[in-house]
Scaffold this motif. Structure first.
Motif, PDB file in Angstrom:
ATOM      1  N   GLN A 160       1.182  -1.762  -0.335  1.00  0.00           N
ATOM      2  CA  GLN A 160       0.240   0.218  -0.033  1.00  0.00           C
ATOM      3  C   GLN A 160       0.558   1.174  -0.080  1.00  0.00           C
ATOM      4  OE1 GLN A 160      -2.252  -0.503   3.317  1.00  0.00           O
ATOM      5  NE2 GLN A 160      -3.830  -2.544   3.098  1.00  0.00           N
ATOM      6  N   ALA A 161       2.160   1.445   1.167  1.00  0.00           N
ATOM      7  CA  ALA A 161       2.608   2.899   0.618  1.00  0.00           C
ATOM      8  C   ALA A 161       3.561   2.389  -0.266  1.00  0.00           C
ATOM      9  CB  ALA A 161       3.931   1.587   2.642  1.00  0.00           C
ATOM     10  N   THR A 162       4.072   1.513  -1.414  1.00  0.00           N
ATOM     11  CA  THR A 162       4.685   1.794  -2.645  1.00  0.00           C
ATOM     12  C   THR A 162       3.793   2.469  -3.327  1.00  0.00           C
ATOM     13  OG1 THR A 162       5.875  -0.209  -1.713  1.00  0.00           O
ATOM     14  CG2 THR A 162       5.855   0.103  -4.019  1.00  0.00           C
ATOM     15  N   THR A 163       2.434   2.018  -2.971  1.00  0.00           N
ATOM     16  CA  THR A 163       1.827   2.265  -4.524  1.00  0.00           C
ATOM     17  C   THR A 163       0.801   3.722  -4.648  1.00  0.00           C
ATOM     18  OG1 THR A 163       0.435  -0.094  -4.472  1.00  0.00           O
ATOM     19  CG2 THR A 163      -1.404   2.026  -5.258  1.00  0.00           C
ATOM     20  N   ALA A 164       0.960   4.651  -3.272  1.00  0.00           N
ATOM     21  CA  ALA A 164       0.795   5.841  -2.435  1.00  0.00           C
ATOM     22  C   ALA A 164       2.344   6.556  -3.160  1.00  0.00           C
ATOM     23  CB  ALA A 164       0.635   5.718  -1.087  1.00  0.00           C
ATOM     24  N   LEU A 165       3.360   6.020  -2.936  1.00  0.00           N
ATOM     25  CA  LEU A 165       4.326   6.532  -3.483  1.00  0.00           C
ATOM     26  C   LEU A 165       4.845   6.497  -5.226  1.00  0.00           C
ATOM     27  CD1 LEU A 165       7.202   5.901  -0.304  1.00  0.00           C
ATOM     28  CD2 LEU A 165       5.670   8.047  -0.963  1.00  0.00           C
ATOM     29  N   GLN A 166       4.312   5.994  -5.871  1.00  0.00           N
ATOM     30  CA  GLN A 166       4.332   5.258  -6.699  1.00  0.00           C
ATOM     31  C   GLN A 166       3.330   6.559  -7.490  1.00  0.00           C
ATOM     32  OE1 GLN A 166       3.126   1.716  -7.684  1.00  0.00           O
ATOM     33  NE2 GLN A 166       5.451   1.052  -8.694  1.00  0.00           N
ATOM     34  N   VAL A 167       1.880   7.073  -7.028  1.00  0.00           N
ATOM     35  CA  VAL A 167       0.981   7.503  -7.800  1.00  0.00           C
ATOM     36  C   VAL A 167       1.729   8.812  -7.530  1.00  0.00           C
ATOM     37  CG1 VAL A 167      -1.654   8.548  -7.287  1.00  0.00           C
ATOM     38  CG2 VAL A 167      -0.702   5.946  -7.314  1.00  0.00           C
ATOM     39  N   SER A 168       2.054   9.070  -6.353  1.00  0.00           N
ATOM     40  CA  SER A 168       3.070  10.450  -5.682  1.00  0.00           C
ATOM     41  C   SER A 168       3.862  11.073  -6.976  1.00  0.00           C
ATOM     42  CB  SER A 168       3.369  10.663  -4.298  1.00  0.00           C
ATOM     43  OG  SER A 168       4.282  12.078  -4.287  1.00  0.00           O
ATOM     44  N   ILE A 169       4.134  10.612  -7.287  1.00  0.00           N
ATOM     45  CA  ILE A 169       5.107  10.530  -8.595  1.00  0.00           C
ATOM     46  C   ILE A 169       4.910  10.895  -9.792  1.00  0.00           C
ATOM     47  CG2 ILE A 169       7.224   9.134  -9.533  1.00  0.00           C
ATOM     48  CD1 ILE A 169       8.358   8.008  -7.398  1.00  0.00           C
ATOM     49  N   ALA A 170       3.819  10.009 -10.322  1.00  0.00           N
ATOM     50  CA  ALA A 170       2.850  10.283 -11.423  1.00  0.00           C
ATOM     51  C   ALA A 170       2.343  11.136 -11.890  1.00  0.00           C
ATOM     52  CB  ALA A 170       1.921   9.589 -11.400  1.00  0.00           C
ATOM     53  N   LEU A 171       1.631  11.975  -9.623  1.00  0.00           N
ATOM     54  CA  LEU A 171       1.291  12.912  -9.648  1.00  0.00           C
ATOM     55  C   LEU A 171       2.600  14.635 -10.135  1.00  0.00           C
ATOM     56  CD1 LEU A 171      -1.098  13.434  -6.811  1.00  0.00           C
ATOM     57  CD2 LEU A 171      -1.016  13.474  -9.287  1.00  0.00           C
ATOM     58  N   ALA A 172       3.602  13.826  -9.726  1.00  0.00           N
ATOM     59  CA  ALA A 172       4.790  14.732  -9.738  1.00  0.00           C
ATOM     60  C   ALA A 172       5.146  15.532 -11.011  1.00  0.00           C
ATOM     61  CB  ALA A 172       5.525  14.340  -8.883  1.00  0.00           C
ATOM     62  N   ALA A 173       4.898  14.333 -12.435  1.00  0.00           N
ATOM     63  CA  ALA A 173       5.775  14.743 -13.166  1.00  0.00           C
ATOM     64  C   ALA A 173       4.329  15.459 -13.996  1.00  0.00           C
ATOM     65  CB  ALA A 173       5.240  13.195 -13.797  1.00  0.00           C
ATOM     66  N   ILE A 174       2.929  14.659 -13.684  1.00  0.00           N
ATOM     67  CA  ILE A 174       1.758  15.863 -14.369  1.00  0.00           C
ATOM     68  C   ILE A 174       2.461  17.134 -13.192  1.00  0.00           C
ATOM     69  CG2 ILE A 174      -0.842  16.102 -14.445  1.00  0.00           C
ATOM     70  CD1 ILE A 174      -0.640  13.317 -13.528  1.00  0.00           C
ATOM     71  N   ALA A 175       2.317  17.340 -12.508  1.00  0.00           N
ATOM     72  CA  ALA A 175       2.520  18.808 -12.194  1.00  0.00           C
ATOM     73  C   ALA A 175       4.123  19.508 -12.991  1.00  0.00           C
ATOM     74  CB  ALA A 175       3.233  18.564 -10.788  1.00  0.00           C
ATOM     75  N   LEU A 176       4.498  18.961 -13.051  1.00  0.00           N
ATOM     76  CA  LEU A 176       6.133  19.830 -14.068  1.00  0.00           C
ATOM     77  C   LEU A 176       5.349  19.832 -15.250  1.00  0.00           C
ATOM     78  CD1 LEU A 176       8.810  16.666 -13.378  1.00  0.00           C
ATOM     79  CD2 LEU A 176       8.506  19.796 -12.363  1.00  0.00           C
ATOM     80  N   LEU A 177       4.736  19.420 -15.337  1.00  0.00           N
ATOM     81  CA  LEU A 177       3.793  18.794 -16.916  1.00  0.00           C
ATOM     82  C   LEU A 177       3.152  20.369 -17.001  1.00  0.00           C
ATOM     83  CD1 LEU A 177       3.845  18.682 -20.064  1.00  0.00           C
ATOM     84  CD2 LEU A 177       2.279  17.180 -19.400  1.00  0.00           C
ATOM     85  N   THR A 178       2.201  20.945 -16.185  1.00  0.00           N
ATOM     86  CA  THR A 178       1.270  21.623 -16.131  1.00  0.00           C
ATOM     87  C   THR A 178       1.116  22.929 -15.214  1.00  0.00           C
ATOM     88  OG1 THR A 178      -0.070  20.714 -14.134  1.00  0.00           O
ATOM     89  CG2 THR A 178      -0.663  20.289 -16.484  1.00  0.00           C
ATOM     90  N   LYS A 179       2.177  22.578 -14.523  1.00  0.00           N
ATOM     91  CA  LYS A 179       2.367  23.743 -13.787  1.00  0.00           C
ATOM     92  C   LYS A 179       1.252  24.284 -12.209  1.00  0.00           C
ATOM     93  CE  LYS A 179       6.817  24.345 -15.247  1.00  0.00           C
ATOM     94  NZ  LYS A 179       7.273  24.101 -14.467  1.00  0.00           N
ATOM     95  N   LYS A 180       0.633  22.900 -11.994  1.00  0.00           N
ATOM     96  CA  LYS A 180      -0.475  23.734 -11.315  1.00  0.00           C
ATOM     97  C   LYS A 180      -0.008  23.154  -9.731  1.00  0.00           C
ATOM     98  CE  LYS A 180      -4.142  23.757 -14.180  1.00  0.00           C
ATOM     99  NZ  LYS A 180      -4.330  24.666 -15.029  1.00  0.00           N
ATOM    100  N   LYS A 181      -0.692  24.502  -9.565  1.00  0.00           N
ATOM    101  CA  LYS A 181      -0.034  24.258  -7.728  1.00  0.00           C
ATOM    102  C   LYS A 181      -0.642  22.949  -7.143  1.00  0.00           C
ATOM    103  CE  LYS A 181       2.715  26.246  -4.866  1.00  0.00           C
ATOM    104  NZ  LYS A 181       4.616  26.021  -4.788  1.00  0.00           N
TER     105      LYS A 181
END
Length: 205
Positions: A160-181
């Motif tokens: 469960q912890a690993t899954t949450a961190l994987q989703v967090s990294i995916a959001l990081a990639a999207i945040a870099l692309l979209t610049k959404k705070k």
């Protein structure tokens, strides 16, 4: 999910490079915008590096606990087989004791009755020893089962912890692309949740 490793996908690397170049280019156009963009990029990049490292550790621990659970379950099965063998041995002694008692009751002379009674007494003692050993082995099997279940519970926590961190990294990639705070906030939130679940796993909770 498995203990094979924690992967940061290629698209994130591409977006990180792109965002860095974009921030550098934007610096000539707007000093304020360049500083803000660069700060966000650096912050997300550092966060991703840390979370990816923590995630790799969590994934390893998840694989290790899963392997331990299987090993303990196998030990429990072995002990259960040994306990079953002991109970079969106990039953064989009970049968011999019954035959000895029957022979004693049918014996014509006192010496014969005494001989069969001695056998009855011996079988009774052997049965008690066998029963004690069987119950001891059963207790060991139960203990191995409980340890296996505890390891599987811990494995699920790591997963469960690993899954949450994987989703967090995916959001990081999207945040870099979209610049959404708000995506950056979500990235931090999921990262914190993943680390929190990992802490529960480490504490066997």
């Amino acid at each position: 999910m498995s203990g094979a490793g924690f992967h940061v996908h290629g698209p994130h690397d591409h977006e990180l490079e792109h965002a860095t170049q974009h921030a550098a280019a934007g610096h000539g156009e707007s000093s304020h915008h360049g500083i803000a963009g660069g700060s966000m990029t650096n912050q997300i990049a550092m966060f991703t590096a840390v979370i990816a490292t923590v995630g790799a550790i969590f994934a390893y621990m998840g694989g290790a606990t899963q392997a331990n659970a299987g090993l303990y379950k196998n030990n429990a099965a072995i002990r259960k087989t040994e306990a079953s063998n002991q109970w079969n041995y106990f039953q064989a002694k009970s049968t011999k004791q019954s035959l000895a008692e029957m022979s004693r009751d049918l014996a014509a002379t006192e010496p014969d009755r005494a001989k069969y009674q001695a056998k009855v007494d011996r079988y009774e003692k052997e049965k008690k020893d066998i029963e004690a050993e069987a119950r001891k082995i059963e207790a060991e099997a139960k203990a191995w089962d409980e340890r296996s279940e505890a390891q599987m519970h811990q494995h699920h926590r790591w997963a469960q912890a690993t899954t949450a961190l994987q989703v967090s990294i995916a959001l990081a990639a999207i945040a870099l692309l979209t610049k959404k705070k708000w995506l950056e906030y979500g990235m931090f939130g999921l990262g914190a949740i993943g680390v929190g679940i990992g802490a529960l796993a480490a504490l066997h909770i």
